[in-house]
Design a protein around this motif. Structure first.
Motif, PDB file in Angstrom:
ATOM      1  N   GLY A  12       0.794  -1.221   0.000  1.00 48.99           N
ATOM      2  CA  GLY A  12       0.000   0.000   0.000  1.00 48.99           C
ATOM      3  C   GLY A  12       0.825   1.269   0.000  1.00 48.99           C
ATOM      4  N   ALA A  13       0.253   2.327   0.590  1.00 46.52           N
ATOM      5  CA  ALA A  13       0.899   3.642   0.604  1.00 46.52           C
ATOM      6  C   ALA A  13       2.243   3.605   1.314  1.00 46.52           C
ATOM      7  CB  ALA A  13      -0.019   4.669   1.265  1.00 46.52           C
ATOM      8  N   VAL A  14       2.367   2.789   2.347  1.00 46.93           N
ATOM      9  CA  VAL A  14       3.638   2.712   3.083  1.00 46.93           C
ATOM     10  C   VAL A  14       4.750   2.191   2.184  1.00 46.93           C
ATOM     11  CG1 VAL A  14       4.816   1.728   5.072  1.00 46.93           C
ATOM     12  CG2 VAL A  14       2.449   2.409   5.276  1.00 46.93           C
ATOM     13  N   ALA A  15       4.448   1.230   1.330  1.00 52.62           N
ATOM     14  CA  ALA A  15       5.469   0.668   0.445  1.00 52.62           C
ATOM     15  C   ALA A  15       5.928   1.686  -0.594  1.00 52.62           C
ATOM     16  CB  ALA A  15       4.926  -0.577  -0.253  1.00 52.62           C
ATOM     17  N   ARG A  16       5.043   2.583  -1.006  1.00 50.31           N
ATOM     18  CA  ARG A  16       5.399   3.571  -2.034  1.00 50.31           C
ATOM     19  C   ARG A  16       6.364   4.627  -1.518  1.00 50.31           C
ATOM     20  NH1 ARG A  16       0.081   2.468  -3.192  1.00 50.31           N
ATOM     21  NH2 ARG A  16      -0.755   4.266  -2.084  1.00 50.31           N
ATOM     22  N   ASP A  17       6.222   5.028  -0.268  1.00 46.73           N
ATOM     23  CA  ASP A  17       7.123   6.035   0.309  1.00 46.73           C
ATOM     24  C   ASP A  17       7.255   5.762   1.802  1.00 46.73           C
ATOM     25  OD1 ASP A  17       8.582   8.224   1.113  1.00 46.73           O
ATOM     26  OD2 ASP A  17       7.406   9.657  -0.063  1.00 46.73           O
ATOM     27  N   ARG A  18       8.100   4.809   2.137  1.00 48.30           N
ATOM     28  CA  ARG A  18       8.228   4.341   3.522  1.00 48.30           C
ATOM     29  C   ARG A  18       8.527   5.464   4.507  1.00 48.30           C
ATOM     30  NH1 ARG A  18      10.955  -0.333   0.921  1.00 48.30           N
ATOM     31  NH2 ARG A  18       9.397  -2.012   1.017  1.00 48.30           N
ATOM     32  N   ALA A  19       9.501   6.292   4.182  1.00 49.70           N
ATOM     33  CA  ALA A  19       9.904   7.343   5.121  1.00 49.70           C
ATOM     34  C   ALA A  19       8.762   8.326   5.375  1.00 49.70           C
ATOM     35  CB  ALA A  19      11.135   8.079   4.601  1.00 49.70           C
ATOM     36  N   ALA A  20       8.110   8.781   4.322  1.00 51.73           N
ATOM     37  CA  ALA A  20       7.023   9.754   4.484  1.00 51.73           C
ATOM     38  C   ALA A  20       5.845   9.150   5.242  1.00 51.73           C
ATOM     39  CB  ALA A  20       6.562  10.266   3.124  1.00 51.73           C
ATOM     40  N   GLU A  21       5.494   7.919   4.940  1.00 55.13           N
ATOM     41  CA  GLU A  21       4.361   7.280   5.614  1.00 55.13           C
ATOM     42  C   GLU A  21       4.673   7.004   7.086  1.00 55.13           C
ATOM     43  OE1 GLU A  21       1.134   6.539   4.700  1.00 55.13           O
ATOM     44  OE2 GLU A  21       1.563   7.747   2.942  1.00 55.13           O
ATOM     45  N   LEU A  22       5.881   6.529   7.381  1.00 52.36           N
ATOM     46  CA  LEU A  22       6.238   6.295   8.783  1.00 52.36           C
ATOM     47  C   LEU A  22       6.287   7.606   9.554  1.00 52.36           C
ATOM     48  CD1 LEU A  22       8.896   3.479   8.424  1.00 52.36           C
ATOM     49  CD2 LEU A  22       6.608   3.294   9.427  1.00 52.36           C
ATOM     50  N   PRO A  40      -0.813  -1.102  30.495  1.00 52.10           N
ATOM     51  CA  PRO A  40      -0.902  -2.384  29.811  1.00 52.10           C
ATOM     52  C   PRO A  40      -2.336  -2.657  29.363  1.00 52.10           C
ATOM     53  CG  PRO A  40       0.513  -2.594  31.697  1.00 52.10           C
ATOM     54  CD  PRO A  40      -0.110  -1.218  31.773  1.00 52.10           C
ATOM     55  N   GLY A  41      -2.459  -3.069  28.118  1.00 53.87           N
ATOM     56  CA  GLY A  41      -3.760  -3.330  27.523  1.00 53.87           C
ATOM     57  C   GLY A  41      -4.206  -2.234  26.577  1.00 53.87           C
ATOM     58  N   ASP A  42      -3.650  -1.024  26.725  1.00 55.71           N
ATOM     59  CA  ASP A  42      -3.980   0.054  25.794  1.00 55.71           C
ATOM     60  C   ASP A  42      -3.377  -0.251  24.438  1.00 55.71           C
ATOM     61  OD1 ASP A  42      -5.390   1.571  27.599  1.00 55.71           O
ATOM     62  OD2 ASP A  42      -3.757   2.976  28.002  1.00 55.71           O
ATOM     63  N   GLY A  43      -4.006   0.227  23.384  1.00 54.48           N
ATOM     64  CA  GLY A  43      -3.492   0.043  22.038  1.00 54.48           C
ATOM     65  C   GLY A  43      -4.501   0.491  21.016  1.00 54.48           C
ATOM     66  N   SER A  44      -4.073   0.516  19.765  1.00 51.81           N
ATOM     67  CA  SER A  44      -4.947   0.949  18.695  1.00 51.81           C
ATOM     68  C   SER A  44      -4.332   0.540  17.359  1.00 51.81           C
ATOM     69  CB  SER A  44      -5.122   2.464  18.744  1.00 51.81           C
ATOM     70  OG  SER A  44      -6.028   2.900  17.774  1.00 51.81           O
ATOM     71  N   ALA A  45      -5.183   0.462  16.346  1.00 52.86           N
ATOM     72  CA  ALA A  45      -4.706   0.193  14.992  1.00 52.86           C
ATOM     73  C   ALA A  45      -3.956   1.407  14.464  1.00 52.86           C
ATOM     74  CB  ALA A  45      -5.880  -0.134  14.079  1.00 52.86           C
ATOM     75  N   VAL A  46      -3.069   1.175  13.502  1.00 53.91           N
ATOM     76  CA  VAL A  46      -2.316   2.229  12.835  1.00 53.91           C
ATOM     77  C   VAL A  46      -2.709   2.193  11.360  1.00 53.91           C
ATOM     78  CG1 VAL A  46       0.002   2.961  12.166  1.00 53.91           C
ATOM     79  CG2 VAL A  46      -0.395   2.069  14.455  1.00 53.91           C
ATOM     80  N   HIS A  47      -2.990   3.379  10.787  1.00 59.45           N
ATOM     81  CA  HIS A  47      -3.436   3.472   9.393  1.00 59.45           C
ATOM     82  C   HIS A  47      -2.478   4.325   8.571  1.00 59.45           C
ATOM     83  CE1 HIS A  47      -7.009   2.506  11.747  1.00 59.45           C
ATOM     84  NE2 HIS A  47      -7.396   1.840  10.669  1.00 59.45           N
ATOM     85  N   ASP A  48      -2.373   3.992   7.279  1.00 56.33           N
ATOM     86  CA  ASP A  48      -1.552   4.798   6.378  1.00 56.33           C
ATOM     87  C   ASP A  48      -2.383   5.972   5.857  1.00 56.33           C
ATOM     88  OD1 ASP A  48      -3.189   3.800   4.334  1.00 56.33           O
ATOM     89  OD2 ASP A  48      -1.639   2.483   3.509  1.00 56.33           O
ATOM     90  N   SER A  49      -1.819   6.757   4.953  1.00 61.14           N
ATOM     91  CA  SER A  49      -2.511   7.935   4.444  1.00 61.14           C
ATOM     92  C   SER A  49      -3.724   7.588   3.588  1.00 61.14           C
ATOM     93  CB  SER A  49      -1.547   8.824   3.650  1.00 61.14           C
ATOM     94  OG  SER A  49      -1.023   8.112   2.552  1.00 61.14           O
ATOM     95  N   ALA A  50      -3.831   6.339   3.148  1.00 61.52           N
ATOM     96  CA  ALA A  50      -5.006   5.878   2.402  1.00 61.52           C
ATOM     97  C   ALA A  50      -6.034   5.261   3.362  1.00 61.52           C
ATOM     98  CB  ALA A  50      -4.594   4.868   1.338  1.00 61.52           C
ATOM     99  N   TYR A  51      -5.809   5.417   4.649  1.00 64.25           N
ATOM    100  CA  TYR A  51      -6.679   4.910   5.718  1.00 64.25           C
ATOM    101  C   TYR A  51      -6.796   3.388   5.730  1.00 64.25           C
ATOM    102  CZ  TYR A  51      -7.651   9.816   6.009  1.00 64.25           C
ATOM    103  OH  TYR A  51      -7.499  11.170   6.119  1.00 64.25           O
ATOM    104  N   GLN A  52      -5.745   2.727   5.248  1.00 63.05           N
ATOM    105  CA  GLN A  52      -5.679   1.270   5.314  1.00 63.05           C
ATOM    106  C   GLN A  52      -4.920   0.887   6.580  1.00 63.05           C
ATOM    107  OE1 GLN A  52      -7.249  -0.704   2.949  1.00 63.05           O
ATOM    108  NE2 GLN A  52      -7.983   1.329   2.367  1.00 63.05           N
TER     109      GLN A  52
END
Length: 62
Positions: A12-22, A40-52
């Motif tokens: 996805g978007a991360v593969a196209r521009d790793r540095a910018a997406e990270l 402990p137990g807190d957390g959340s999903a992480v999304h790229d700029s395409a909201y994937q």
């Protein structure tokens, strides 16, 4: 405690521009950090700029 951030960078978007997406992911996460207790137990999903979903962060016992 341990903070764990895992992001898949070969699709996805991360593969196209790793540095910018990270950079974007870290900036977005950092801006929302105050909304979590960071226990402990807190957390959340992480999304790229395409909201994937490309990963997640979590707080675990060390």
């Amino acid at each position: 405690m341990k903070f764990v951030l895992e992001v898949t960078v070969d699709d996805g978007a991360v593969a196209r521009d790793r540095a910018a997406e990270l950079e974007r992911i870290l900036r977005y996460w950092g801006g929302n950090l105050r909304h979590y207790a960071l226990e402990p137990g807190d957390g959340s999903a992480v999304h790229d700029s395409a909201y994937q979903e490309v990963g997640a962060w979590r707080v675990v016992e060390s």
